[in-house]
Scaffold this active site. Sequence first.
Site, PDB file in Angstrom:
ATOM      1  N   ASP A 185       0.911  -1.236   0.097  1.00 54.61           N
ATOM      2  CA  ASP A 185      -0.075   0.498   0.240  1.00 54.61           C
ATOM      3  C   ASP A 185       1.297   1.388  -0.116  1.00 54.61           C
ATOM      4  OD1 ASP A 185      -1.926   1.278  -0.058  1.00 54.61           O
ATOM      5  OD2 ASP A 185      -3.117   0.300   1.817  1.00 54.61           O
ATOM      6  N   ALA A 186       0.571   2.196  -0.101  1.00 53.50           N
ATOM      7  CA  ALA A 186       0.819   3.594  -0.437  1.00 53.50           C
ATOM      8  C   ALA A 186       1.660   4.024   0.768  1.00 53.50           C
ATOM      9  CB  ALA A 186       0.171   4.249  -0.549  1.00 53.50           C
TER      10      ALA A 186
END
Length: 597
Positions: A302-303
Amino acid sequence: MTISNPSLASTTPDLPLEVQLGQKLMLDFRYFCQQGQSETCRTPMTTLPPELADILSKYHIGGVILFSENTQDIAQIVNLNNQLQSAAQNAKHPQPLFIAIDQEGGRVARINRAQATSFTGNMSIGATYPLHNTHYATKVASAIGKELASLGINVNFAPTVDVNMNADNPVINVRSFSENPDVVAELGAEQVKAFEQQNVISALKHFPGHGDTHVDSHTGLPRVDHDEQTIWQNDLAPFQSVINTNSPGMIMTAHIQYPALDSSTVQNKHGEQMLKPATMSRKIMHNLLRDKLGYQGVIITDALDMAGISDFFDAEAAVIETFKAGVDIALMPIAMRTPSDIKKLEQLLQALTNAVSQGVLDEQEVARSAQRIHALKDKFIKSNTKVSANIAHSTLGNPAHRKLEAELALAAITQVKNAALLPINVKTHSKVHIIMPDQRKCEAMRQALELYSKAPLQISCSSLQGFDPSIAHAAIEQADWVIGSHASPQQSAVEIGGMEDVNKLEEFALSRQEQPSALKALLKYAKAHHKQTLFISLRAPYEITQFAPYSDAVLASYAYNIDVDNSNRVAGPAFTALAKVILGQASASGTLPVTIK
């Protein structure tokens, strides 16, 4: 470089280390300014500047993620994506580019809703499951996939297969299909299949599960204290099932601590020992996902700018730790906002090169990771092909997709309570008072009711963002019936598209906190004056518990998208569906996908 996986050997070139490392990065170019500070740059990147084109080719960057700022209209998106792929092809060792987006549908949709078909989201699909099985999961993913492919977008960070087990989950809620892991697994598998049949790589998320958290990993570091049995029966079950039935091209990690899966620690940038987030856990990403679940595809974080990681690690340490864990691609490790940020990227790549030469990162594992990335691209992305704006124009928001959107919205509407109120018997000039979270939703509901009513209506409205109590009370006293509605939980960072504008969440924080009590007071006032009242849950239906006692009828829509907003019309599929049900033009056939106390 030794190729250890025979299935990759025939299609994987012998790439230099710097190319392998570049391919393992996915950058975001959400904003870009030729001058100024990275922290204050808010100029959307809508056409590829020379500096960013040079980054892609010089450093063999493997992918980019697009946000709503990068996707302003169809012709612009097509042009930008063609520019991005052309830049990647100018590299010394050209590789096609992953161009990714979060286009889940419902709450999370990055492309202009007036042009693309965004649908009403996963929980509305879950609400249709008892009657329609996987029909809407398949059809919706197919439509979204067609629209993305026509734009040149080849990765969709969807579907979300988190099992929604927590009524207070601030970030998943209606992004989940259901609280039932078997239903989530079946619907998720069908969406993976449908996306990838349209040549759009599906990224299943958020492994090993974000469904039972009360912290948003955009703004903090959640921890799940399930025992191992619960984890296997609930959190992991959909991932295991989808891998076995329709294994996705990608799986996205969750920035969540799972002590039952890994209780080991890592030192953060503050010099403290902390439990490893799943994104940085080799036990979870390699031993569990690769070895036990048998997943052989590409794992992406994920980011990495989310607070669950960035509050505790600098960019270089974050990427190295995720790669040590066995993750293939680091998403958004560095914000590229100005030309000065290029040096940060160079420093990151040098740090990764040093980590390999010093044995911190295993050279053969980096090579195998690059092989997986290349194999996935080889399967789904054709090199040197440009997308056409004409084809995209005829695909996005086409009549068949809009019809499907309306059908899903209506099929999802769920009647939770009805004490002889619905359908409402409208007489000429019946007076209706609507209470909505904001004025736009007021207008959307008003116009939908007027459109489908068989007799003229007199409609007044109170916006919960701010209203005069005396005026609201007078309108309620005059009304024949009252419609109250609410949307909870509050907007999260994922809805506004990332971390950089997370301060926007505070704009209406006070008024949002006051809205439930304000709505409850107005509904109580209506009941005290013997008015028939309808409550509509516009998002996660858990809130029904607190408003049902003051309502004769309750409906759940799971969505409140407004897709048309101009001087003449404000409309969205959920409001149209609600109006049809309220006025007896259609029945409410949805079923609650979660348990309400």
